[in-house]
Design a protein around this motif. Structure first.
Motif, mmCIF file in Angstrom:
data_model
loop_
_atom_site.group_PDB
_atom_site.id
_atom_site.type_symbol
_atom_site.label_atom_id
_atom_site.label_comp_id
_atom_site.label_asym_id
_atom_site.label_seq_id
_atom_site.Cartn_x
_atom_site.Cartn_y
_atom_site.Cartn_z
ATOM 1 N N LYS A 3 24.722 1.187 8.442
ATOM 2 C CA LYS A 3 24.757 0.980 7.001
ATOM 3 C C LYS A 3 24.191 -0.395 6.644
ATOM 4 O O LYS A 3 24.379 -1.368 7.385
ATOM 5 C CB LYS A 3 26.203 1.031 6.500
ATOM 6 N N THR A 4 23.535 -0.465 5.498
ATOM 7 C CA THR A 4 23.123 -1.759 4.963
ATOM 8 C C THR A 4 24.373 -2.523 4.571
ATOM 9 O O THR A 4 25.282 -1.985 3.950
ATOM 10 C CB THR A 4 22.216 -1.571 3.740
ATOM 11 N N ALA A 33 26.062 1.715 1.244
ATOM 12 C CA ALA A 33 26.176 0.375 1.819
ATOM 13 C C ALA A 33 27.615 0.045 2.202
ATOM 14 O O ALA A 33 28.569 0.567 1.625
ATOM 15 C CB ALA A 33 25.671 -0.669 0.827
ATOM 16 N N ASP A 77 22.981 -8.087 5.125
ATOM 17 C CA ASP A 77 21.543 -7.823 5.107
ATOM 18 C C ASP A 77 20.954 -8.148 3.739
ATOM 19 O O ASP A 77 19.744 -8.341 3.608
ATOM 20 C CB ASP A 77 21.269 -6.330 5.374
ATOM 21 N N ASP A 190 18.553 0.072 -1.077
ATOM 22 C CA ASP A 190 17.409 0.817 -0.557
ATOM 23 C C ASP A 190 16.357 -0.115 0.020
ATOM 24 O O ASP A 190 15.860 0.098 1.148
ATOM 25 C CB ASP A 190 16.812 1.675 -1.681
ATOM 26 N N GLY A 193 17.422 -1.791 3.268
ATOM 27 C CA GLY A 193 17.280 -0.872 4.387
ATOM 28 C C GLY A 193 15.844 -0.798 4.876
ATOM 29 O O GLY A 193 15.589 -0.737 6.090
ATOM 30 N N GLY A 197 14.506 -1.963 8.398
ATOM 31 C CA GLY A 197 14.006 -0.778 9.022
ATOM 32 C C GLY A 197 13.418 -0.865 10.341
ATOM 33 O O GLY A 197 13.233 -0.100 11.165
#
Length: 197
Positions: A3-4, A33, A77, A190, A193, A197
């Motif tokens: 998860k972020t 998240a 993050d 989003d 992430g 990535g």
């Protein structure tokens, strides 16, 4: 895929930015998240806080919310900051916390993190955009990746602010407001992430 991790960091004198942060945290969780809701340490003298009933009540209401620490910024993050406008800039309480981050910044530990900001003021043209843009200038120094909402959702045309949500004191937190804050938070999750990535 993990998860972020999002740190929603707020300073709120009377409760507006606390409410905005709560809405954002809820939307970010709905977007998948892991969220930490964190408050900025109050630096005003206790006598000053106690001298204003609304300020004192807000401090008491949020006393169980953890204060943001350097460890939270290392953990996350992404960051979503929410704080009121003070004379066209972020309040001294938030700036004081930011001023402690030199060690993390110099080691590159704030770089490549997704970041966005929200604010409020007592009037519609009370410095909201200047406050958000001022914070974004700081984030650029960090090497963070600014994720402004832009005009990426039809609801944003109702608020007129592509930089980040800004609330006019006393305006209701209606469904449109919740959608705009929610969109900004979900977009941040989003993009964080994608960056990770």
């Amino acid at each position: 895929m993990s998860k972020t991790k999002l740190a929603v960091i707020f300073y709120s004198t009377y409760g507006t930015n606390h409410q905005m942060a709560e809405i954002a945290a809820e939307a970010a969780r709905a977007a998948g998240a892991e969220v930490r809701l964190l408050r900025v340490t109050e630096t005003a003298p206790q006598a000053v806080v106690d001298g204003q009933d609304a300020w004192k009540a807000q401090a008491e209401k949020t006393s169980d919310i953890p204060e943001v620490s350097h460890d939270d910024l290392l953990w996350a993050d992404a960051y979503l900051f929410s704080a009121p406008t003070r004379y066209g800039s972020a309040p001294s309480q938030l700036r004081a916390f930011i001023d402690t981050l030199g060690g993390l910044w110099s080691q590159g530990k704030l770089a490549n993190k997704a970041v966005s900001a929200m604010t409020s003021a007592s009037t519609a043209h009370g410095g909201q955009e200047a406050t958000i843009l001022g914070l974004y200038t700081t984030f650029m120094h960090w090497g963070a990746v600014i994720v402004a909402p832009g005009y990426t959702d039809a609801e944003i045309f109702k608020t007129g602010n592509p930089y980040g949500y800004s609330h006019t004191q006393g305006a209701p937190f209606d469904e449109s407001v919740r959608k705009v804050i929610g969109h900004q938070a979900a977009r941040l999750v989003d993009m964080a992430g994608k960056i990770a990535g």
